[in-house]
Design a protein around this motif. Sequence first.
Motif, PDB file in Angstrom:
ATOM      1  N   ASN A  61      46.160  37.145  50.051  1.00 19.60           N
ATOM      2  CA  ASN A  61      47.005  38.392  49.958  1.00 19.60           C
ATOM      3  C   ASN A  61      46.236  39.319  50.926  1.00 19.60           C
ATOM      4  N   GLU A 117      46.142  44.269  47.598  1.00 18.39           N
ATOM      5  CA  GLU A 117      46.022  43.137  46.494  1.00 18.39           C
ATOM      6  C   GLU A 117      45.226  41.896  46.982  1.00 18.39           C
ATOM      7  N   LYS A 120      47.752  36.956  36.126  1.00 17.97           N
ATOM      8  CA  LYS A 120      46.273  37.056  36.860  1.00 17.97           C
ATOM      9  C   LYS A 120      45.442  36.878  35.631  1.00 17.97           C
ATOM     10  N   GLY A 172      42.025  41.827  43.743  1.00 14.82           N
ATOM     11  CA  GLY A 172      43.455  42.138  43.722  1.00 14.82           C
ATOM     12  C   GLY A 172      44.294  40.835  43.354  1.00 14.82           C
ATOM     13  N   LYS A 173      45.595  41.061  43.239  1.00 16.70           N
ATOM     14  CA  LYS A 173      46.366  39.966  42.453  1.00 16.70           C
ATOM     15  C   LYS A 173      46.323  38.632  43.517  1.00 16.70           C
TER      16      LYS A 173
END
Length: 294
Positions: free
Chosen positions: A148, A226, A254, A272-273
Motif C-alpha cells: 500500500n 496507509e 488489522k 498503516g493498513k
Amino acid sequence: MYLSDPYTIPYKGIYAVADQKNELVEIMEHSSCLGGSAWALYHYSKSPLVIKTRAVGDMMRYLIRAGKSTLNLQSSIAAAGIESVLINGKEIEITYSGLGGGGVGATTCRAYANGVLRCRLSESGGGKQASGTIVVPRRERVLVGIDNTDSKEVGATWTLAHNIASAVDSIEHKYISHTLVQLYPVPDKTQNCVATVLEFACVEGATEGLLEEIKKGLEKYSVSNETGMVALSDFDAASLVEYSRLCRSRMITKELTIKTAKENGVEICIDGKGIIGALAALPWFSQHSESVVI
C-alpha cells in the motif's frame, strides 16, 4: 582480443546466511555465467551436506547442513561438490572440490567473488582434482514486507520497493531477492492487491541501519497514507504461513495482523493498513512462481 584471465569467470558475489543454532546455512551464489552455475548446481546437489538446491534467476541457492563430509568425486557423474561448511563466530568457511573444469569453479571462480574475505586454493584446470576454501561473513536473513504505497492515480508498490532496495544495497546488507505476493482482492484495493517482500543478507549489526533507510525511502516516496512495512530477522518465516494463507483467501483485520506480528517477532516499522498484506508476504520470499497464484 585480449583476455586477462581466459580460464576464470568470477562469481558476482557469494553470500551465506545461518540459522540461530548454526546448524543450517544457505549459500547464495550470484552467477556471472549461468551455464557454468547450472552445471555446478546439478553436481553439487549430490554432496552429502546439501539438503536442497534451486536456481532463482541467476542466483544459485544451496541449503546446507553445517559440518564436514567426504566427497566421492566421479568424472561426468558427480564431478564437483561442497566438502564442508564451518561456522566460526562471525565467519563461515566453505570448501569446494572438483575435477577438471569443476575444479576451476571450485577455486578461482569462487575465490574472486564479491563478498569473499579470504581464500585458500589448490592448482586447478586440465585433468586435476582441485579444492578451494573461501571465508565469507556470517549473515542473517532479513525479510521486509511492504504494501500500500500507491494510489488509484499513481504508483506501484513493487516498483518502489525494488528501487528502494537497490538504492540501499551494500556489501553489509546485500539485496538478494524481490517477490510479488498476490493477496485476496479486498474491496479497497488499489487495483491488483499485490504486496512485496524483499530479502536481504545482513552482516552482524547491519539490520537496524538497513530498516531505517528503507523506512525513510517509503516515507519520502509513498503516495498513500496507509503504507505498511514490517520486518523479520530469521532464517525463514515458516511461522507465518498460516496467517498468509488466511490473508490470501479472505479479508482479515488489522488487529489480527498486529497480534500475529507480536507473537512471531515481527517488527512493525510503518503501521498503516498495508501491514496486513506486508505481513502475509514474508513467507514467500524468493518463491516467485508460487507467490503470484492466489
